[in-house]
Design a protein around this motif. Sequence first.
Motif, PDB file in Angstrom:
ATOM      1  N   ILE A 183       0.841  -1.202   0.000  1.00 10.55           N
ATOM      2  CA  ILE A 183       0.000   0.000   0.000  1.00 10.55           C
ATOM      3  C   ILE A 183       0.873   1.248   0.000  1.00 10.55           C
ATOM      4  O   ILE A 183       0.564   2.241  -0.674  1.00 10.55           O
ATOM      5  N   ASN A 184       1.973   1.208   0.730  1.00 12.17           N
ATOM      6  CA  ASN A 184       2.864   2.364   0.819  1.00 12.17           C
ATOM      7  C   ASN A 184       3.520   2.658  -0.526  1.00 12.17           C
ATOM      8  O   ASN A 184       3.614   3.822  -0.942  1.00 12.17           O
ATOM      9  N   VAL A 185       3.976   1.616  -1.224  1.00 11.44           N
ATOM     10  CA  VAL A 185       4.578   1.801  -2.554  1.00 11.44           C
ATOM     11  C   VAL A 185       3.552   2.384  -3.514  1.00 11.44           C
ATOM     12  O   VAL A 185       3.852   3.309  -4.285  1.00 11.44           O
ATOM     13  N   ASN A 186       2.336   1.850  -3.481  1.00  8.81           N
ATOM     14  CA  ASN A 186       1.278   2.374  -4.347  1.00  8.81           C
ATOM     15  C   ASN A 186       0.947   3.826  -4.015  1.00  8.81           C
ATOM     16  O   ASN A 186       0.678   4.634  -4.910  1.00  8.81           O
ATOM     17  N   CYS A 187       0.949   4.147  -2.733  1.00  9.50           N
ATOM     18  CA  CYS A 187       0.662   5.518  -2.302  1.00  9.50           C
ATOM     19  C   CYS A 187       1.690   6.493  -2.878  1.00  9.50           C
ATOM     20  O   CYS A 187       1.337   7.565  -3.379  1.00  9.50           O
ATOM     21  N   ILE A 188       2.950   6.104  -2.819  1.00  9.22           N
ATOM     22  CA  ILE A 188       4.024   6.994  -3.266  1.00  9.22           C
ATOM     23  C   ILE A 188       4.061   7.125  -4.783  1.00  9.22           C
ATOM     24  O   ILE A 188       4.247   8.216  -5.325  1.00  9.22           O
ATOM     25  N   LEU A 189       3.845   6.014  -5.488  1.00 12.25           N
ATOM     26  CA  LEU A 189       4.107   5.986  -6.928  1.00 12.25           C
ATOM     27  C   LEU A 189       2.870   6.141  -7.807  1.00 12.25           C
ATOM     28  O   LEU A 189       2.929   6.797  -8.844  1.00 12.25           O
ATOM     29  N   LEU A 190       1.735   5.530  -7.423  1.00  9.75           N
ATOM     30  CA  LEU A 190       0.612   5.431  -8.356  1.00  9.75           C
ATOM     31  C   LEU A 190       0.080   6.792  -8.801  1.00  9.75           C
ATOM     32  O   LEU A 190      -0.084   7.041 -10.003  1.00  9.75           O
ATOM     33  N   ASP A 191      -0.211   7.679  -7.848  1.00  7.33           N
ATOM     34  CA  ASP A 191      -0.767   8.981  -8.221  1.00  7.33           C
ATOM     35  C   ASP A 191       0.207   9.777  -9.061  1.00  7.33           C
ATOM     36  O   ASP A 191      -0.193  10.473 -10.006  1.00  7.33           O
ATOM     37  N   MET A 192       1.501   9.701  -8.723  1.00  6.01           N
ATOM     38  CA  MET A 192       2.500  10.424  -9.508  1.00  6.01           C
ATOM     39  C   MET A 192       2.558   9.877 -10.935  1.00  6.01           C
ATOM     40  O   MET A 192       2.600  10.640 -11.912  1.00  6.01           O
ATOM     41  N   ILE A 193       2.550   8.547 -11.074  1.00  4.54           N
ATOM     42  CA  ILE A 193       2.602   7.939 -12.412  1.00  4.54           C
ATOM     43  C   ILE A 193       1.380   8.337 -13.231  1.00  4.54           C
ATOM     44  O   ILE A 193       1.487   8.672 -14.417  1.00  4.54           O
ATOM     45  N   ILE A 194       0.199   8.326 -12.596  1.00  4.76           N
ATOM     46  CA  ILE A 194      -1.028   8.714 -13.311  1.00  4.76           C
ATOM     47  C   ILE A 194      -0.952  10.165 -13.771  1.00  4.76           C
ATOM     48  O   ILE A 194      -1.299  10.498 -14.912  1.00  4.76           O
ATOM     49  N   LYS A 195      -0.486  11.056 -12.893  1.00  9.23           N
ATOM     50  CA  LYS A 195      -0.358  12.465 -13.273  1.00  9.23           C
ATOM     51  C   LYS A 195       0.627  12.638 -14.420  1.00  9.23           C
ATOM     52  O   LYS A 195       0.379  13.404 -15.365  1.00  9.23           O
ATOM     53  N   ILE A 196       1.754  11.937 -14.362  1.00 11.21           N
ATOM     54  CA  ILE A 196       2.769  12.040 -15.419  1.00 11.21           C
ATOM     55  C   ILE A 196       2.222  11.524 -16.741  1.00 11.21           C
ATOM     56  O   ILE A 196       2.405  12.159 -17.794  1.00 11.21           O
ATOM     57  N   LEU A 197       1.530  10.390 -16.711  1.00 15.65           N
ATOM     58  CA  LEU A 197       1.016   9.809 -17.953  1.00 15.65           C
ATOM     59  C   LEU A 197      -0.061  10.690 -18.585  1.00 15.65           C
ATOM     60  O   LEU A 197      -0.096  10.858 -19.813  1.00 15.65           O
ATOM     61  N   ILE A 198      -0.938  11.277 -17.753  1.00 15.71           N
ATOM     62  CA  ILE A 198      -1.976  12.178 -18.291  1.00 15.71           C
ATOM     63  C   ILE A 198      -1.334  13.395 -18.944  1.00 15.71           C
ATOM     64  O   ILE A 198      -1.677  13.781 -20.075  1.00 15.71           O
ATOM     65  N   ALA A 199      -0.395  14.018 -18.224  1.00 20.81           N
ATOM     66  CA  ALA A 199       0.267  15.217 -18.767  1.00 20.81           C
ATOM     67  C   ALA A 199       1.086  14.873 -20.007  1.00 20.81           C
ATOM     68  O   ALA A 199       1.062  15.615 -21.007  1.00 20.81           O
ATOM     69  N   PHE A 200       1.797  13.751 -19.979  1.00 20.80           N
ATOM     70  CA  PHE A 200       2.616  13.324 -21.110  1.00 20.80           C
ATOM     71  C   PHE A 200       1.752  13.107 -22.348  1.00 20.80           C
ATOM     72  O   PHE A 200       2.083  13.548 -23.454  1.00 20.80           O
ATOM     73  N   ASN A 201       0.623  12.445 -22.165  1.00 20.64           N
ATOM     74  CA  ASN A 201      -0.280  12.180 -23.295  1.00 20.64           C
ATOM     75  C   ASN A 201      -0.859  13.477 -23.860  1.00 20.64           C
ATOM     76  O   ASN A 201      -0.966  13.639 -25.081  1.00 20.64           O
ATOM     77  N   ASP A 202      -1.223  14.421 -22.979  1.00 16.41           N
ATOM     78  CA  ASP A 202      -1.770  15.693 -23.447  1.00 16.41           C
ATOM     79  C   ASP A 202      -0.744  16.481 -24.257  1.00 16.41           C
ATOM     80  O   ASP A 202      -1.077  17.092 -25.283  1.00 16.41           O
ATOM     81  N   TRP A 203       0.509  16.469 -23.812  1.00 21.79           N
ATOM     82  CA  TRP A 203       1.556  17.198 -24.541  1.00 21.79           C
ATOM     83  C   TRP A 203       1.888  16.525 -25.868  1.00 21.79           C
ATOM     84  O   TRP A 203       2.246  17.201 -26.839  1.00 21.79           O
ATOM     85  N   LEU A 204       1.742  15.195 -25.930  1.00 21.17           N
ATOM     86  CA  LEU A 204       1.969  14.508 -27.217  1.00 21.17           C
ATOM     87  C   LEU A 204       0.899  14.912 -28.230  1.00 21.17           C
ATOM     88  O   LEU A 204       1.199  15.118 -29.416  1.00 21.17           O
ATOM     89  N   ASP A 205      -0.353  15.033 -27.783  1.00 23.16           N
ATOM     90  CA  ASP A 205      -1.402  15.516 -28.682  1.00 23.16           C
ATOM     91  C   ASP A 205      -1.112  16.936 -29.152  1.00 23.16           C
ATOM     92  O   ASP A 205      -1.389  17.295 -30.310  1.00 23.16           O
ATOM     93  N   THR A 206      -0.533  17.743 -28.254  1.00 22.11           N
ATOM     94  CA  THR A 206      -0.167  19.110 -28.620  1.00 22.11           C
ATOM     95  C   THR A 206       0.923  19.114 -29.679  1.00 22.11           C
ATOM     96  O   THR A 206       0.896  19.934 -30.617  1.00 22.11           O
ATOM     97  N   CYS A 207       1.879  18.196 -29.546  1.00 24.64           N
ATOM     98  CA  CYS A 207       2.957  18.092 -30.535  1.00 24.64           C
ATOM     99  C   CYS A 207       2.411  17.752 -31.926  1.00 24.64           C
ATOM    100  O   CYS A 207       2.923  18.245 -32.941  1.00 24.64           O
ATOM    101  N   VAL A 208       1.378  16.894 -31.951  1.00 25.23           N
ATOM    102  CA  VAL A 208       0.747  16.551 -33.240  1.00 25.23           C
ATOM    103  C   VAL A 208       0.176  17.801 -33.891  1.00 25.23           C
ATOM    104  O   VAL A 208       0.379  18.046 -35.099  1.00 25.23           O
ATOM    105  N   SER A 209      -0.523  18.617 -33.117  1.00 20.92           N
ATOM    106  CA  SER A 209      -1.138  19.835 -33.664  1.00 20.92           C
ATOM    107  C   SER A 209      -0.082  20.833 -34.106  1.00 20.92           C
ATOM    108  O   SER A 209      -0.222  21.485 -35.157  1.00 20.92           O
TER     109      SER A 209
END
Length: 712
Positions: free
Chosen positions: A484-510
């Motif tokens: 639970i502790n590992v998930n607490c530290i990493l999961l939310d950060m990974i989700i935030k990074i992946l969402i932001a990364f995907n949004d910026w990739l769409d921006t690069c396409v445009s």
Amino acid sequence: MIFNKFNIYLLYPNRPKNLSSNYSIRIDIFNKITLTYWASWHLSIPFQFLPVNRIATQLFIPITTQQFESSCSLSCGKHGRCMRYVNKNSSYFCQCDQGHSGRYCNIQHSCSCSSDSFCLTSSICLCSMKTFGRNCSLTRSVCQSLNNSCENNGLCIPVDDRINVNDFTCLCKENFYGKRCENQTEDRISIELNEDMIQQVSIIFIHYIKAFDHSEHQHITEIKKIKYGENTIQIHLKPQFHILFIELLKNDYYLIIKQETIQKLNQIQMKLLSNQQCVSIHELMNSTLKSYNYLHRIKYYPLLCRQYKELMCFYDETYMCICDLDRFSNCFIFNHSLTYDCQGHNYCENNGQCFQDDPKCPVEALCICSDCYYGLKCQFTTEGFALSLDYILSYHIKPNLSFSQQPMIIKISISITTIMFILGLINGIASILTFHMKKTRDVGCGYYLLVSSWISICLIIMLIIKFWQLLLSQMLILTSRSFINVNCILLDMIIKILIAFNDWLDTCVSIERAMNVSKGVRFNKNKSKQISKWVVLSILIVTILTHLHDPIHRQLIDDIDIDEKRIWCLVQYSSSSISTWNSFITFVHFLMPFLINLLSIIFIIISIARSRSNLQTRVPFIDHLRSQLKQQKSHLIASCVFILIALIRLILSFTSGCMKSPNNSWLFLIAYFISFLPSMMTFIVYILPSKVYKKEFNTVVNRTIQRFRTVS
């Protein structure tokens, strides 16, 4: 409630005592389990000239440990902390660290205490529960884990008695009692409250009245907090009583049970009705009776029960009266002016309201939190973290209940995440198959969209892991602390990074499409492909670096609110500058990609329309613009939808400030889930409107079907 009486004989440090010295007594208490400091009292010796003094005092142990006093003027050095005495608001002292003593903690001493004890002074060792002796080197066997003398998960506490080392005390769980917690409370009342009552109050006071013929009635009060999402309170009847009534608001009483002889009640289920309410005497009497003086007026009390057939109880400023079976009023003295507001000692944080069950000797205190705060002491806040699944759903998840018994919001969330997972996988797999084809990657856009397709699959997998980890841990099914502790530290950060990364990739396409339109035939496809690989790596690194502050400030915290144990995964920033940085990064990653995306689409539409207008001068510019708007309609609509999604998230994150209470979780839950939509729409936004991409997708599908036919 546990009362202990100690008779302790103390000797002056010097014999004969120094008559010029001003002697006093300091009492320190420590947590027996953790051996951490709790509180201190200062007692003055009134008659210093007497050879012997007898001092009697009562110590009411505070619910929370005493905190460091920042306003203290004492200099306690590196090895001490300035603390305030519990019984004296303006008196301070230095609480020394282990291995140090003296008024200012400047004396270092050597200790001979065992490793699992606390060295208070060179000659005093504080032993753990399982050890005793001068140096805490002797072991007690009475409360060892393999030989626990208490039943039903009671906590075994060895009695600190040098003569009888096998004596112990059991602290029983709720509903159990007895020397060894061997007995279970069977008498229980379940009271169902209506929705209006639940909206008005969060706690109730339970008053037990035991009647005596020739003395004042005994009055015991118990405090109960209404669990969120429930409309029933469970009262386990412990003390013997003749009358039981509950108090919802100040002087808002309801009669629950009245019995002339104390009986075994077993289990009772009832719904709280309006006719059980105890009515104020001012609502029952007419103006004539009200005008009488108190002694004259009270003579008419026996008539009220006969006059009002449905009346069960009533009260005035001094008495509480019960209507018996013969419709006579039986009145007894009841103190309505007692306050249960912790008498100015508010243990709740962040302006929470403190309530206790007894104004003189409280056993239990509860906190009612103000908006945006929660937890046992209102120590946690949702400010700045409203769009986090932990803050949105945790209070709705009921521990120790099956999935079918969980609230509707949890069941719907399970359905939504399952549907999103299936659709996200379909979108990701279809997009990967399409952009894996070489023809779709003749420019940098193909590489951006290929990486985005993989990111969308990773993101939806992270979402499903996060949701089920939160659900199972709060239901106490998943109990591995390290996991639970590992998930607490990493999961939310990974989700935030992946969402932001995907949004910026769409921006690069445009952006690349806008550059393609701007340069026309001078656009270099090979250079575009080379640059795209470096851009992808750069965006990933920058996105990770801007989110590194998040896992550093995350931690697991256990919180037991009422009888529900919860594990909170919290972000607590150490300074306002880090909090400001987090808000700035959130704003940039939320809105900027979609804003750039929209501007790029508008630039493409206007540029193409102007270019064609220059070539086809007979057709007006406005007609070319309409034509391009029609051709680019899907991209324009998608960009507008994405900006709308980003705006909703920004408004909820910054304008609302916080999720005020679990009652308004739906809006935040929807905003949380829609943040995953852009990553799930690659196939709809980019493949279906494009003839090239759509053709390659159909080719992949046909090849796959042919392979299956060949194999079969």
